[in-house]
Design a protein around this motif. Sequence first.
Motif, PDB file in Angstrom:
ATOM      1  N   VAL B  17       0.838  -1.202   0.000  1.00  0.00           N
ATOM      2  CA  VAL B  17       0.000   0.000   0.000  1.00  0.00           C
ATOM      3  C   VAL B  17       0.875   1.255   0.000  1.00  0.00           C
ATOM      4  O   VAL B  17       0.628   2.199  -0.748  1.00  0.00           O
ATOM      5  N   LYS B  25      -3.362   5.708  -5.606  1.00  0.00           N
ATOM      6  CA  LYS B  25      -3.990   5.765  -4.286  1.00  0.00           C
ATOM      7  C   LYS B  25      -5.047   6.863  -4.222  1.00  0.00           C
ATOM      8  O   LYS B  25      -6.109   6.669  -3.637  1.00  0.00           O
ATOM      9  N   THR B  29      -8.915   6.134  -3.603  1.00  0.00           N
ATOM     10  CA  THR B  29      -9.639   6.764  -2.498  1.00  0.00           C
ATOM     11  C   THR B  29     -10.902   7.437  -3.010  1.00  0.00           C
ATOM     12  O   THR B  29     -11.960   7.369  -2.373  1.00  0.00           O
ATOM     13  N   SER B  59      -1.456  -2.725   4.501  1.00  0.00           N
ATOM     14  CA  SER B  59      -0.644  -1.551   4.878  1.00  0.00           C
ATOM     15  C   SER B  59       0.047  -1.739   6.217  1.00  0.00           C
ATOM     16  O   SER B  59       0.926  -0.971   6.585  1.00  0.00           O
ATOM     17  N   LEU B 126      -5.244   6.964   3.441  1.00  0.00           N
ATOM     18  CA  LEU B 126      -4.475   7.549   2.344  1.00  0.00           C
ATOM     19  C   LEU B 126      -3.308   8.369   2.885  1.00  0.00           C
ATOM     20  O   LEU B 126      -2.164   8.185   2.473  1.00  0.00           O
ATOM     21  N   THR B 130       0.833   7.606   2.666  1.00  0.00           N
ATOM     22  CA  THR B 130       1.439   8.359   1.575  1.00  0.00           C
ATOM     23  C   THR B 130       2.140   9.576   2.146  1.00  0.00           C
ATOM     24  O   THR B 130       1.524  10.342   2.891  1.00  0.00           O
ATOM     25  N   ASP B 245       0.210  -1.434  -9.307  1.00  0.00           N
ATOM     26  CA  ASP B 245      -0.859  -0.456  -9.564  1.00  0.00           C
ATOM     27  C   ASP B 245      -1.954  -1.082 -10.405  1.00  0.00           C
ATOM     28  O   ASP B 245      -3.134  -0.783 -10.233  1.00  0.00           O
TER      29      ASP B 245
END
Lengths: 286, 264
Positions: B17, B25, B29, B59, B126, B130, B245
């Motif tokens: 993740v 991402k 989302t 994740s 998210l 990230t 991806d």
Amino acid sequence: MSIKVENLSYIYMKDTVFEHKALDDVSFEIKDGEFLGLIGHTGSGKSTLIQHLNGLMKPTSGKVFIDEDDINSKTTVKKTIRERVGLVFQYPEHQLFEETVFRDVAYGPKNLGLDDNEIENRVRFALDMVKLDYNEIKDISPFDLSGGQKRRVAIAGVLAMKPKILILDEPTAGLDPRGRDEILGEIKELHETHKITVILVSHSMEDIAKLVDKIIVMNKGKIVFIDKPSVIFRESLMLESIGLGVPQATKLARELKEKGLDIGECLSIEDAKLQILKVLRSKKND
Amino acid sequence: MIKDITIGQYIPADTPVHNLDPRSKIIITFVFITALFLVNTFFGYIYILAFMGIALGLSKISPKYLFRGLKPLVFIIVLTAILNIFMTEGEIIYKLWKLTITKEGLIQAAFMCIRLVFLITGASLLTLTTSPIALTDGIEKLLNPFKKIGVPAHELAMMMTIALRFIPTLLEETDKIMKAQMARGADFESGNMIARAKAMVPLLVPLFISAFRRADELAMAMEARCYRGGDKRTRMKQLKFEMRDIYASIITIAFGGLIIWSRF
Ligand SMILES: Nc1ncnc2c1ncn2[C@@H]1O[C@H](COP(=O)(O)OP(=O)(O)OP(=O)(O)O)[C@@H](O)[C@H]1O
Ligand SMILES: [Mg+2]
């Protein structure tokens, strides 16, 4: 007033990946009227420790007593602790907010619920202590002052609460040598004339050596040494190993000794000067 | 207290993740949030939960951490629940003076609260996985096609990067000033609304001053390094779509399909 700290530990961001033990089983005692220096490499936990001494931070475990009162017990009123223990943060001028110097310094006493007369007395006293002229400065906006003056006003804001214990976190950071000496002089005067207990956090070994009766040395959240400056600064190798140093004069004396000129122990330049002259004169007379 | 706010915080790790392209991402989302609003039965939430569970599991973020992010928003969730419980018309099951609780109201309240919780935790996931830099890079790239119609993509991304970057700094600053004023006897926790609002002045004034000072210093520092946004800037890290991806997109498309199918 005395402070007693028993097995104090503090963990930042407990139960997260960022968990960090900033204080690790710290215990010590400070007697009434002592002038104490707190030194340690950056990140060693000094600021964390002093915030525990007036109840701003709650220990993860362990206890803090001010004059026998456990400051974290439910029956202790936090305000009475903060009245007794004044804490001046690093860069205290960042907390100024009022329209005039008078009102800013009066903020603390006002929170204590004092009457107007007493508040005015306190503001006068506090500004006097930091060598600012009351009549000249009271109606000026604190934001129009110079950096050094702002610092003094901010310190006055804490002094106006008339604490019995005064804790200062690097009060001279970012000041020029003269401003630094003046502020330290004022703190010393306060300690001597009003018999208050002072804890001074500083990175300057010179200042510490000059002012304090006792030093606490911290490293990675633990206390590694508590003793008189003359004893602490004898341990120059140990101090260097934890990222600290000794006063220049002490270093000079040590190096002179290695080269064969024993001038004894010195903590300040004046000390060193007198000792060197003495030794040199006695050599001449031989 | 203030440190509990985890919105916008990033926990670095090396998981599928975390390593997903930020563009994927962000889009995922968005699909997730759209799906969340498409769900019209409690049963539909099972798909949402499953999708969230997979993402969370991959994740390796502790659920505890995710839920901690809800804490500051409990007020909004409770408010939503109350409004829904009392404002929805239908079969009355309890009546208290002018306030009525209806069966539909209770159901609606539960439905909306679950939606809010998923919304917040989804968005948190998210940002937790990230880094702010990657996030704004992703946004900039996604906005690039709109440059033609005058959307200042780079400037927007830069502003976001800076804003995100300063959230923790400002929180730290708030904490510090709060403590400094508390050391002077300030009390932020008791008293009525007006007293509390008044007590905020000694906190807000220094905070604004410091925020402006920081902004000024930052602008100066960027100027001093000849910062110019715009076309000729290259980047150190180029974004690249990878196999993972593609896998993530397939799962997301399947998920979106399921949600739409669940509506019928
Ligand atoms: N709010 C916080 N959240 C998480 N960790 C923190 C926080 N404040 C301090 N720390 C960590 O706790 C440790 C001790 O910090 P502290 O501020 O007490 O150090 P210090 O001795 O005062 O350092 P300095 O001399 O730089 O002021 C540091 O490692 C720091 O990273
Ligand atoms: Mg510090």
